[in-house]
Motif scaffolding. Sequence first.
Motif, mmCIF file in Angstrom:
data_model
loop_
_atom_site.group_PDB
_atom_site.id
_atom_site.type_symbol
_atom_site.label_atom_id
_atom_site.label_comp_id
_atom_site.label_asym_id
_atom_site.label_seq_id
_atom_site.Cartn_x
_atom_site.Cartn_y
_atom_site.Cartn_z
ATOM 1 N N GLU A 146 -22.699 18.157 20.004
ATOM 2 C CA GLU A 146 -21.330 18.197 19.471
ATOM 3 C C GLU A 146 -20.346 17.518 20.418
ATOM 4 O O GLU A 146 -19.396 16.851 19.977
ATOM 5 C CB GLU A 146 -20.910 19.652 19.221
ATOM 6 N N ILE A 147 -20.565 17.686 21.725
ATOM 7 C CA ILE A 147 -19.660 17.056 22.689
ATOM 8 C C ILE A 147 -19.804 15.537 22.632
ATOM 9 O O ILE A 147 -18.818 14.802 22.626
ATOM 10 C CB ILE A 147 -19.924 17.623 24.106
ATOM 11 N N GLU A 148 -21.049 15.056 22.552
ATOM 12 C CA GLU A 148 -21.235 13.604 22.447
ATOM 13 C C GLU A 148 -20.616 13.085 21.148
ATOM 14 O O GLU A 148 -19.926 12.071 21.135
ATOM 15 C CB GLU A 148 -22.723 13.233 22.487
ATOM 16 N N LEU A 149 -20.878 13.767 20.033
ATOM 17 C CA LEU A 149 -20.358 13.259 18.759
ATOM 18 C C LEU A 149 -18.831 13.273 18.721
ATOM 19 O O LEU A 149 -18.208 12.359 18.174
ATOM 20 C CB LEU A 149 -20.939 14.055 17.584
ATOM 21 N N SER A 150 -18.221 14.276 19.313
ATOM 22 C CA SER A 150 -16.760 14.293 19.381
ATOM 23 C C SER A 150 -16.263 13.016 20.050
ATOM 24 O O SER A 150 -15.270 12.413 19.629
ATOM 25 C CB SER A 150 -16.270 15.505 20.186
ATOM 26 N N LYS A 151 -16.971 12.604 21.084
ATOM 27 C CA LYS A 151 -16.570 11.398 21.833
ATOM 28 C C LYS A 151 -16.787 10.126 21.011
ATOM 29 O O LYS A 151 -15.885 9.290 20.888
ATOM 30 C CB LYS A 151 -17.383 11.327 23.129
ATOM 31 N N VAL A 152 -17.946 9.957 20.404
ATOM 32 C CA VAL A 152 -18.188 8.695 19.691
ATOM 33 C C VAL A 152 -17.341 8.612 18.423
ATOM 34 O O VAL A 152 -16.900 7.527 18.033
ATOM 35 C CB VAL A 152 -19.687 8.456 19.371
ATOM 36 N N ILE A 153 -17.075 9.746 17.807
ATOM 37 C CA ILE A 153 -16.203 9.728 16.626
ATOM 38 C C ILE A 153 -14.786 9.321 17.036
ATOM 39 O O ILE A 153 -14.153 8.475 16.403
ATOM 40 C CB ILE A 153 -16.203 11.118 15.932
ATOM 41 N N ARG A 154 -14.318 9.911 18.123
ATOM 42 C CA ARG A 154 -12.972 9.548 18.608
ATOM 43 C C ARG A 154 -12.907 8.059 18.921
ATOM 44 O O ARG A 154 -11.954 7.374 18.533
ATOM 45 C CB ARG A 154 -12.667 10.348 19.880
ATOM 46 N N GLU A 155 -13.940 7.548 19.565
ATOM 47 C CA GLU A 155 -13.931 6.141 19.961
ATOM 48 C C GLU A 155 -14.143 5.210 18.772
ATOM 49 O O GLU A 155 -13.860 4.009 18.871
ATOM 50 C CB GLU A 155 -14.967 5.897 21.062
ATOM 51 N N ALA A 156 -14.622 5.760 17.666
ATOM 52 C CA ALA A 156 -14.719 4.962 16.439
ATOM 53 C C ALA A 156 -13.379 4.900 15.709
ATOM 54 O O ALA A 156 -13.095 3.943 14.990
ATOM 55 C CB ALA A 156 -15.786 5.551 15.522
ATOM 56 N N LEU A 157 -12.555 5.932 15.907
ATOM 57 C CA LEU A 157 -11.269 5.985 15.203
ATOM 58 C C LEU A 157 -10.147 5.322 15.999
ATOM 59 O O LEU A 157 -9.243 4.699 15.421
ATOM 60 C CB LEU A 157 -10.900 7.448 14.913
ATOM 61 N N GLU A 158 -10.202 5.462 17.314
ATOM 62 C CA GLU A 158 -9.105 4.984 18.167
ATOM 63 C C GLU A 158 -8.745 3.514 17.946
ATOM 64 O O GLU A 158 -7.557 3.185 17.962
ATOM 65 C CB GLU A 158 -9.446 5.214 19.637
ATOM 66 N N PRO A 159 -9.721 2.608 17.775
ATOM 67 C CA PRO A 159 -9.325 1.206 17.612
ATOM 68 C C PRO A 159 -8.380 0.993 16.441
ATOM 69 O O PRO A 159 -7.626 0.012 16.422
ATOM 70 C CB PRO A 159 -10.658 0.492 17.368
ATOM 71 N N ALA A 160 -8.389 1.901 15.459
ATOM 72 C CA ALA A 160 -7.559 1.717 14.272
ATOM 73 C C ALA A 160 -6.164 2.325 14.410
ATOM 74 O O ALA A 160 -5.269 2.024 13.614
ATOM 75 C CB ALA A 160 -8.256 2.327 13.054
ATOM 76 N N ILE A 161 -5.958 3.179 15.397
ATOM 77 C CA ILE A 161 -4.690 3.907 15.509
ATOM 78 C C ILE A 161 -3.711 3.134 16.387
ATOM 79 O O ILE A 161 -4.084 2.671 17.461
ATOM 80 C CB ILE A 161 -4.930 5.316 16.102
ATOM 81 N N LEU A 162 -2.465 3.040 15.942
ATOM 82 C CA LEU A 162 -1.443 2.348 16.735
ATOM 83 C C LEU A 162 -0.886 3.303 17.792
ATOM 84 O O LEU A 162 0.257 3.770 17.715
ATOM 85 C CB LEU A 162 -0.339 1.813 15.820
ATOM 86 N N VAL A 163 -1.725 3.593 18.800
ATOM 87 C CA VAL A 163 -1.369 4.617 19.780
ATOM 88 C C VAL A 163 -0.155 4.242 20.614
ATOM 89 O O VAL A 163 0.527 5.115 21.160
ATOM 90 C CB VAL A 163 -2.558 4.909 20.726
ATOM 91 N N GLU A 164 0.156 2.947 20.713
ATOM 92 C CA GLU A 164 1.283 2.533 21.554
ATOM 93 C C GLU A 164 2.608 2.970 20.945
ATOM 94 O O GLU A 164 3.630 3.010 21.637
ATOM 95 C CB GLU A 164 1.299 1.002 21.734
ATOM 96 N N GLU A 165 2.614 3.284 19.667
ATOM 97 C CA GLU A 165 3.891 3.628 19.033
ATOM 98 C C GLU A 165 4.387 5.027 19.414
ATOM 99 O O GLU A 165 5.535 5.353 19.145
ATOM 100 C CB GLU A 165 3.757 3.521 17.505
ATOM 101 N N PHE A 166 3.534 5.854 19.964
ATOM 102 C CA PHE A 166 3.945 7.232 20.253
ATOM 103 C C PHE A 166 3.573 7.650 21.676
ATOM 104 O O PHE A 166 2.707 8.499 21.874
ATOM 105 C CB PHE A 166 3.316 8.197 19.239
ATOM 106 N N PRO A 167 4.243 7.031 22.669
ATOM 107 C CA PRO A 167 3.927 7.418 24.045
ATOM 108 C C PRO A 167 4.185 8.902 24.282
ATOM 109 O O PRO A 167 5.016 9.512 23.595
ATOM 110 C CB PRO A 167 4.864 6.540 24.886
#
Lengths: 279, 279, 279, 245, 245, 245
Positions: E95-116
């Motif tokens: 579960e810990i590994e999957l939490s990480k790979v799922i997050r890293e699969a979603l992050e490229p799509a999120i405009l994280v810079e817009e909400f520092p």
Amino acid sequence: MMITPLPVNRDLILGSLSKGVRSDGRRLDEYRPIKFEFNVISKANGSASVRIGDTYVLVGVKAEIGKPFPDTPDEGVLIVNSEFVPLASPQFEAGPPDENSIELARVIDRGLRHGGAVDFKDLCIIPNEKVWILWVDIYVLDHGGDLFDATALASIAALMVTKIPVVVVEGSQIVVREEKRPLKIVDYPVSVTINKIGNYLLLDPTLEELELVEARLTMFTNSKGEICAVQKGLPGAFTYDEVMKSVELAKSKGRELRSILLESFNNWDKNVRGALNGV
Amino acid sequence: MMITPLPVNRDLILGSLSKGVRSDGRRLDEYRPIKFEFNVISKANGSASVRIGDTYVLVGVKAEIGKPFPDTPDEGVLIVNSEFVPLASPQFEAGPPDENSIELARVIDRGLRHGGAVDFKDLCIIPNEKVWILWVDIYVLDHGGDLFDATALASIAALMVTKIPVVVVEGSQIVVREEKRPLKIVDYPVSVTINKIGNYLLLDPTLEELELVEARLTMFTNSKGEICAVQKGLPGAFTYDEVMKSVELAKSKGRELRSILLESFNNWDKNVRGALNGV
Amino acid sequence: MMITPLPVNRDLILGSLSKGVRSDGRRLDEYRPIKFEFNVISKANGSASVRIGDTYVLVGVKAEIGKPFPDTPDEGVLIVNSEFVPLASPQFEAGPPDENSIELARVIDRGLRHGGAVDFKDLCIIPNEKVWILWVDIYVLDHGGDLFDATALASIAALMVTKIPVVVVEGSQIVVREEKRPLKIVDYPVSVTINKIGNYLLLDPTLEELELVEARLTMFTNSKGEICAVQKGLPGAFTYDEVMKSVELAKSKGRELRSILLESFNNWDKNVRGALNGV
Amino acid sequence: MSGKKRLIDENGLRVDGRRWNELRPLKIEVGILSNVDGSARIIQGKTHILVGVYGPRESFAKHVSLPDRSVVRCRYRMAPFSVEERKSPAPSRREIELSKVIREALEPAILVEEFPRTIIDIFIEVLEADGGTRCASITAASVALADAGIPMKDLVAACAVGKADGKLIVDLSDMEDKYGEADVPVAIMPNKNIITLLQMDGTLTSDEFNALLQLAMKGCKRIHEVQRKALKDGFGEIKNLVLEE
Amino acid sequence: MSGKKRLIDENGLRVDGRRWNELRPLKIEVGILSNVDGSARIIQGKTHILVGVYGPRESFAKHVSLPDRSVVRCRYRMAPFSVEERKSPAPSRREIELSKVIREALEPAILVEEFPRTIIDIFIEVLEADGGTRCASITAASVALADAGIPMKDLVAACAVGKADGKLIVDLSDMEDKYGEADVPVAIMPNKNIITLLQMDGTLTSDEFNALLQLAMKGCKRIHEVQRKALKDGFGEIKNLVLEE
Amino acid sequence: MSGKKRLIDENGLRVDGRRWNELRPLKIEVGILSNVDGSARIIQGKTHILVGVYGPRESFAKHVSLPDRSVVRCRYRMAPFSVEERKSPAPSRREIELSKVIREALEPAILVEEFPRTIIDIFIEVLEADGGTRCASITAASVALADAGIPMKDLVAACAVGKADGKLIVDLSDMEDKYGEADVPVAIMPNKNIITLLQMDGTLTSDEFNALLQLAMKGCKRIHEVQRKALKDGFGEIKNLVLEE
């Protein structure tokens, strides 16, 4: 009502020590009065509390049947645990035992073990299979300074009054009887902790004095006067001469503590037997 | 998009309660509509979800073979766990169950146990050796106010549709068959939680109302109308009269909840049987 | 003496990559020199350390007798653990393995398993009852960039020199002899990790380069050139073409790493045998 | 609660010889610990508990404190040697639940608004458990809070009642708790006559429940007298005491 | 992956009757939870997952936040009753590994810079697991992020492919995952056509790997259509669907 | 310490062939790690330990730091493969105690007052344990602290002594530690001639204890020479060395 740090007056205490006397009038190598209570917890196989000044510790012993360690197949098992419960001091936090609590338990364990307190072979039921496991649980209920010596006394005292069920082996069956018998106590190891403040060595510090202690040396001796466990603690250092002086203190004061222990036990034992015999 | 605290208008809510009616138009002792779903998780031995307003809980039951408790050697074992998963509320933190989650699980456990829901002797396979262990896992998926009553309903509902494999004991061997059979359900304990706001007692609070609740009283009743578990919660108090009024509410509303439960179950059961019989 | 963040010059590094050469003079697909040490821990059943630049990892294998998994009753068990010890990097915190350490261990596990490194059936002692359990413990001692490839090499290297006691089954008894025998190594899976910075794919990044890596792709291949485990990591993405290019890199570079591994092993083995034969 | 053991004999006496409405001997000592702000020891039958209270004190962890009131925390723990089978020192689910209900039984009595941004810590150590530990904990903790000088609307006194062999009984012992048909721990604020703890395990008709609740409240009031004595003199005690019917 | 069970029959059909290039029935519902900022439910075959998203929200723990972007956190958990043998609620290494790979699969799509200085929390609860849970989690989480109004470059759609009885197959079920020869979960940003998740367990030639990757990307695109429908109408669905060859 | 195994043969030689007053071969390397502020490797017999030091560095957790001195932290851990039976990676009670006594053996030598509000972290990884690991850890850590440029009053050198088959011995191996009659680890600041670590397990008369303490101090002084050589040249070594009687 807020907790404030102890307003320790270093100069005052050191000045007093230089005169060979302490703020409460004791000599440097003098313990506060020591008070034992035996068998205070009826659900334990044995228990004892010790008070030295404000220090108040309780030790309970529970015996259960379990497996021996592979390298000592015909010996019982001793496990010492220690809880510094938060009502004993604002410095004790709730949660699993910290390094101070673990150190104390491990030192007491070594003192009892190498001091030869208990006959472990007497705790064997079926070699390699079943032995008595003695859980020695130390509870520090009030922290008034000298925890090592108080818990060491309470631990051996609790073992001295511990009774375990008589068991009979019938074939491969173990029958646990209602009847109980005492442990075989072989020796009475006690601990004397030497505390260093500046160039002074003192015993049984108060909480106030403890704030100034730079280094401590806990030494267990057995009734032959042999040293059977040593632990230096705190971030200070000792000279060779101080260590050798500590050895002598541990021997002479250990003898003193052992006789207080045995006298207290005998008084209690006499009363209990008296009560049983309807006296 | 930031989470802000609920803007609870105490005066508005109290004013409304004084007229015997709530902001959503309900009477003080009225539940929101209750919706059951049965057997929603095919890998569980039994499962049910319950929705009361926004409240949405899911209970899954898993059965496995294990050892009985020594003091009930011929009875199965019931273990209730609860997870307040973080998507149900910003107040639920990721991590091991906290005191709220543990309290809920333990109260539901007592309600099911003392309410006589399951015939535990029917879960014995070989006395002293092997019995069925029922894991009742509560998942709170959306927190809309009344968690105790919703999870209590979902728990008994899940048990009602739980099926365990038929086992046959051949000598000292246990043969687990493909074929499954239902649990023996003996009673249908349900919980009614009385919530105190000011001098008002109300049932099934919304999240907004819940912010004002000072004390709660959860009461399980069985089908005979007997009380079979009680838990007072939150840092408030009840008068004797309020408690006795709560007893009456628990009995009358418990009857009501029980009939909704049984009706929902029967409708579902009819459909399932209908489906099986090709109707 | 204070730790400051690495002053990574993005423009400098990218400028350099655009010329096909790196700050330390390497080509993009070039590893730093790789150095093996075999059997460095005499209390382990097998061990190996690998250095690639500043990267320094140690893998120890311990074998113990235990139960097989129910679904593979005639096969041994492989358990891979990884510790990112704090002296390897200020980014590694003391405490239980975090997600990075767990990911690494699980990827190495899959590489060894699907790469067919070890004959698991050879590790069976009594089917359904007793098999060898191989604990592969990865210790990252210095973090100099490319952890996956270094630990993959150290893991297979440690297995190659692992020896387990010869056991003889006499009736239902297992006799463990003094004599030891090597594992049956069937294949030599190695990992090649492709790192993406901007539009560049590079191998074996330095710590400085690693700061700029947007996404990584770790690919295990076996000696037939088949792919046997893949793991994309870090919050970046790859195009389809980049993935297919990575597959080719993984195959060609994997061959290269495998021959360095085997050559190092053979040299060591020759020396050891030489030493044993008194040469 | 399987009711297999005989808990009431042919003379209507319980296993320890008490009548149905008889409390166990009870001792409360105040101010027994040196490093806390308030403390108490309670011995009720063989149940033996120490309570220490710190506070109101400033919170080290800012996120714990509240701007408009003091935060009350409570930790109930049983010593490994306090029960028949050695208890592991790790907190059990039961201990976590009891810490919560004990806290919620005491909080209604504490004037938490007087000390915003502070914490009041209640530490309860059960040294020997022979039934009724949650009630004894509340009784003693309320005394320890008063000993710490924390302003309170009222003391909180607690008493368990229940049913065994079909009879209603007061101040349950361990055996009665385990093998009886119902166990109802109750705590009240005796001057305000309101109920701050109420739990029930078992099966009761509403009439029985009503009768037991009234019995419990009577018991609490007698225990309250001991609390007051202890706070006045440092020590309070009753020998076995039969509640008026 | 011992390949002992027969997974493809003589007619080329899989254990659940599907063809090699056939997706399972798929349903996505949006906005199903009341206390989160965004949510989705996905049912793919018997796999059943809820996702809730909070954020961007301020960080309580200052040391978690970053000055130039939003921090994305992801927690993937399986309910104890979601699998054949009851799963302990303690987080497993998987579960810990999957939490990480799922997050890293979603992050490229999120405009994280817009909400520092904010945090985006993704909570994934697997209620029933019947293969493909990490892919279904990504598919649903991406919809829940959009439902929360979090600006994204693209959705992320995920699909597992693999090999069983020597044949390439799409959208693996539990049995195919466990007993097949290879399992390749893939996630893409369908409009940008880039790969954000790629894992492989098993053994494949590079030709097989290439073919599977293309198959997965086709699957992701059909799943993407369901995501868009769900975001538009609150609900999207496909029955069994055969991918074009 | 059951003394069952024969540890000294008829020629007075120990199981590894050493004389009673003979040290094992000892190597110390300095500056072996790239990311720490100071580091050392020690190999003493088969005992093999790495030490890394960070600091003085600012504390991230404010509540850890002190206004008038640097806080020294120490973590001693054994690798799972370092001992006969695989050790679980979870910290044992023994490791927690040793972390404490090692820290308290090093602290007297560190000029902590020079760096208020900072932390000095000492990380000790035992890769192979064959007796004397706490002493070797102290010896190496003191060198790593110096390598980090942390100002010290003196180095700290450590050496275990003990008793086996009735004879006093120096630099105990694993077997002698386990089956001997006493084990006395000692650390000193060699220039100041003061004792910063002293423990004892076993049984000794005070004369034996005195003799052993003197023997240990002699051993520490020879080890100190190796430390100085290592700090000067990056590497220091002794082969087997017999202490003068």
